[in-house]
Design an enzyme around this catalytic site. Structure first.
Site, PDB file in Angstrom:
ATOM      1  N   ASP A  23      14.811  52.669  29.525  1.00 35.34           N
ATOM      2  CA  ASP A  23      14.204  53.799  30.262  1.00 35.34           C
ATOM      3  C   ASP A  23      13.913  53.317  31.576  1.00 35.34           C
ATOM      4  OD1 ASP A  23      12.779  56.011  29.650  1.00 35.34           O
ATOM      5  OD2 ASP A  23      10.694  54.773  30.133  1.00 35.34           O
ATOM      6  N   GLU A  25      10.446  53.778  34.796  1.00 39.08           N
ATOM      7  CA  GLU A  25       9.489  55.121  35.736  1.00 39.08           C
ATOM      8  C   GLU A  25       9.369  54.722  37.083  1.00 39.08           C
ATOM      9  OE1 GLU A  25       7.352  56.788  33.599  1.00 39.08           O
ATOM     10  OE2 GLU A  25       8.145  55.592  31.118  1.00 39.08           O
ATOM     11  N   HIS A 181       4.973  56.950  28.405  1.00 40.58           N
ATOM     12  CA  HIS A 181       5.096  56.409  30.162  1.00 40.58           C
ATOM     13  C   HIS A 181       5.280  55.365  31.104  1.00 40.58           C
ATOM     14  CE1 HIS A 181       5.911  60.753  30.125  1.00 40.58           C
ATOM     15  NE2 HIS A 181       4.355  61.476  29.838  1.00 40.58           N
ATOM     16  N   ASP A 186       8.126  53.062  25.755  1.00 46.55           N
ATOM     17  CA  ASP A 186       9.216  54.843  25.717  1.00 46.55           C
ATOM     18  C   ASP A 186      10.201  54.133  25.405  1.00 46.55           C
ATOM     19  OD1 ASP A 186       7.069  55.787  25.985  1.00 46.55           O
ATOM     20  OD2 ASP A 186       8.194  57.147  27.959  1.00 46.55           O
TER      21      ASP A 186
END
Length: 213
Positions: A23, A25, A181, A186
């Site tokens: 994951d 960001e 988030h 996540d």
């Protein structure tokens, strides 16, 4: 011997591919122009029953690459303050080299040929990973360049849901909206969902075979 040597290899489970849950960001949706700010990766292991589970999570806070775009709306959603010294962020090249080193080690231990990215909306994460790999001129990206395993598809198939939170809730796992988030949360939820669906399918498949035998 350590568990690093005595593991059960994953080589035969996914046609020689090593699934790694990822994951990211970011500072937006454009993998070429927007900053990669955070990366989490969950390493999976398989047991003697053929069941997958989370083994270890790796995590990096990443400095924006030079002239990277960062959309305020994206930063508001993920809560990242890119230039805060409290992030202890490291350069993109160092983060990716450390990450790829971890994956290559797992490839060898599991006797796999290549890694395949597991994610929720996995092409998004893979696109950012590939773009960053190109920026640092990496010659040994261990991931398949376009194939992925996506919990959006699996969630739609099994639960009729495509949103990560709703899939987790349908699977009886619960969901903490305050932690969502963040790359680690996540990635670990995605890993739990992926493992749960794969393990459930394996149990059902074994049961069906026993009935037909």
């Amino acid at each position: 011997m350590s568990d690093e040597i005595e593991i059960i290899p994953l080589a035969n489970r996914f046609r020689g591919f090593l699934p790694v849950v990822v994951d990211v960001e970011t500072g937006g949706f454009n993998s070429r122009k927007d900053a990669l700010l955070e990366l989490a990766a969950v390493i999976l292991r398989i047991d003697e029953k053929g069941e997958l589970s989370r083994y270890r999570t790796h995590h990096w806070h990443i400095e924006p690459f030079p002239n990277a775009n960062m959309d305020p709306k994206s930063l508001e959603i993920n809560g990242i303050k890119p230039f805060s010294p409290l992030r202890l962020a490291i350069p993109e090249e160092r983060a990716l080299n450390e990450f790829f080193k971890v994956v290559r080690k797992e490839l060898k231990l599991n006797r796999c040929n290549r890694s395949i990215l597991v994610g929720h909306n996995a092409p998004f994460d893979l696109n950012f990973l590939n773009a960053a790999s190109e920026r640092i001129d990496c010659k040994r990206n261990p991931f398949h360049p376009f194939s992925t395993l996506d919990t959006v598809t699996l969630g739609a198939l099994v639960y009729g849901q495509t949103v990560l939170a709703r899939i987790a809730q349908a699977a009886g796992m619960g969901w903490d909206g305050e932690q969502a988030h963040s790359a680690v949360y996540d990635a670990e939820k995605t890993a739990d969902i992926f493992c749960h669906i794969v393990n459930t399918w394996q149990t059902m498949d074994a049961a069906m075979k026993s009935v037909t035998d």
